[in-house]
Design a protein around this motif. Sequence first.
Motif, short mmCIF file in Angstrom:
data_model
loop_
_atom_site.label_atom_id
_atom_site.label_comp_id
_atom_site.label_asym_id
_atom_site.label_seq_id
_atom_site.Cartn_x
_atom_site.Cartn_y
_atom_site.Cartn_z
N VAL A 109 0.82 -1.21 0.00
CA VAL A 109 0.00 0.00 0.00
C VAL A 109 0.85 1.27 0.00
N PHE A 110 1.88 1.29 0.80
CA PHE A 110 2.66 2.52 0.96
C PHE A 110 3.81 2.62 -0.03
N GLU A 111 4.19 3.84 -0.33
CA GLU A 111 5.34 4.08 -1.19
C GLU A 111 6.59 3.60 -0.45
N GLU A 112 7.58 3.11 -1.19
CA GLU A 112 8.73 2.45 -0.56
C GLU A 112 9.42 3.27 0.52
N PRO A 113 9.71 4.56 0.32
CA PRO A 113 10.39 5.29 1.40
C PRO A 113 9.57 5.38 2.68
N VAL A 114 8.26 5.32 2.57
CA VAL A 114 7.38 5.38 3.75
C VAL A 114 7.21 3.98 4.35
N ALA A 115 7.11 2.98 3.50
CA ALA A 115 6.93 1.60 3.97
C ALA A 115 8.10 1.15 4.84
N ARG A 116 9.30 1.55 4.48
CA ARG A 116 10.50 1.08 5.19
C ARG A 116 10.46 1.40 6.69
N PRO A 117 10.29 2.67 7.10
CA PRO A 117 10.27 2.93 8.56
C PRO A 117 9.06 2.34 9.27
N ILE A 118 7.95 2.23 8.58
CA ILE A 118 6.77 1.60 9.20
C ILE A 118 7.08 0.14 9.49
N GLU A 119 7.64 -0.55 8.49
CA GLU A 119 7.98 -1.96 8.71
C GLU A 119 9.03 -2.11 9.80
N GLU A 120 10.00 -1.21 9.85
CA GLU A 120 11.01 -1.27 10.91
C GLU A 120 10.38 -1.14 12.29
N SER A 121 9.30 -0.36 12.38
CA SER A 121 8.64 -0.19 13.68
C SER A 121 7.91 -1.47 14.12
N LEU A 122 7.68 -2.39 13.19
CA LEU A 122 6.99 -3.65 13.49
C LEU A 122 7.97 -4.76 13.91
N GLN A 123 9.26 -4.47 13.89
CA GLN A 123 10.26 -5.48 14.24
C GLN A 123 10.31 -5.67 15.75
N ARG A 139 5.91 -7.72 -6.00
CA ARG A 139 6.11 -6.69 -7.02
C ARG A 139 4.90 -6.44 -7.91
N GLU A 140 4.31 -7.48 -8.49
CA GLU A 140 3.21 -7.29 -9.43
C GLU A 140 1.98 -6.66 -8.74
N TRP A 141 1.63 -7.18 -7.56
CA TRP A 141 0.50 -6.63 -6.82
C TRP A 141 0.78 -5.18 -6.40
N ARG A 142 2.00 -4.95 -5.92
CA ARG A 142 2.40 -3.60 -5.50
C ARG A 142 2.29 -2.62 -6.66
N GLU A 143 2.79 -3.00 -7.83
CA GLU A 143 2.72 -2.12 -9.00
C GLU A 143 1.28 -1.84 -9.38
N SER A 144 0.42 -2.84 -9.27
CA SER A 144 -0.99 -2.67 -9.57
C SER A 144 -1.62 -1.64 -8.62
N ILE A 145 -1.33 -1.77 -7.34
CA ILE A 145 -1.89 -0.85 -6.34
C ILE A 145 -1.32 0.55 -6.55
N GLN A 146 -0.01 0.65 -6.68
CA GLN A 146 0.61 1.96 -6.83
C GLN A 146 0.16 2.66 -8.12
N GLY A 147 -0.15 1.90 -9.16
CA GLY A 147 -0.62 2.47 -10.41
C GLY A 147 -2.02 3.07 -10.32
N ARG A 148 -2.75 2.74 -9.28
CA ARG A 148 -4.11 3.26 -9.07
C ARG A 148 -4.13 4.48 -8.15
N ARG A 149 -3.00 4.81 -7.58
CA ARG A 149 -2.88 5.83 -6.54
C ARG A 149 -3.35 7.21 -7.00
N ARG A 150 -4.13 7.87 -6.13
CA ARG A 150 -4.58 9.25 -6.35
C ARG A 150 -4.22 10.14 -5.16
#
Length: 172
Positions: A109-123, A139-150
């Motif tokens: 769901v989240f853009e990579e730079p944002v996903a990284r610290p969120i995931e780190e907080s779950l460790q 990758r394929e699912w992520r690209e599909s979701i990110q391609g729909r982003r508004r």
Amino acid sequence: CRPWKWHNQSPGFRHRRDFLGDGAVEVPMVIGACYMMLRSSYERTGGFSPFFRTWGKFEQDLCMRAWIVGLEVKCVTEAHVGHFSRSKFPYPVRWEDIEFNQVASVRTVFEEPVARPIEESLQPLPSQVQTWLDQTDFREWRESIQGRRRMTDVEFFRRFLPSMPESFIRPA
């Protein structure tokens, strides 16, 4: 939503056709088994994640994706919800599945730079969850979701969590 006041009794479910008017208000997420989605909205979000394991985090994932693809999430505050009590879930609930679903959602769901610290907080993650994540190609699912982003992640977090640390939503 207000819970129906009599547990273990059906409140007499029927299809609602009346216009809900001002009773539907925007919320960040709906949680629980009492929600609906138009077929067109379901398709616009991409539908259910193909990666999710048995149970946990479905509503959060769908709601986050609804917002970022330009939809709204609303709750009918005057709705009456019937609840059936039970002593245990009728299906197995494993914490590892919930943890996996949570990270799968963050990674897609989240853009990579944002996903990284969120995931780190779950460790730290359980070793079995880490193994599943290492073996999964999002990758394929992520690209599909990110391609729909508004809506950007910054817009999402500023809307719902305005006090979130800047380092989470605008990482260096």
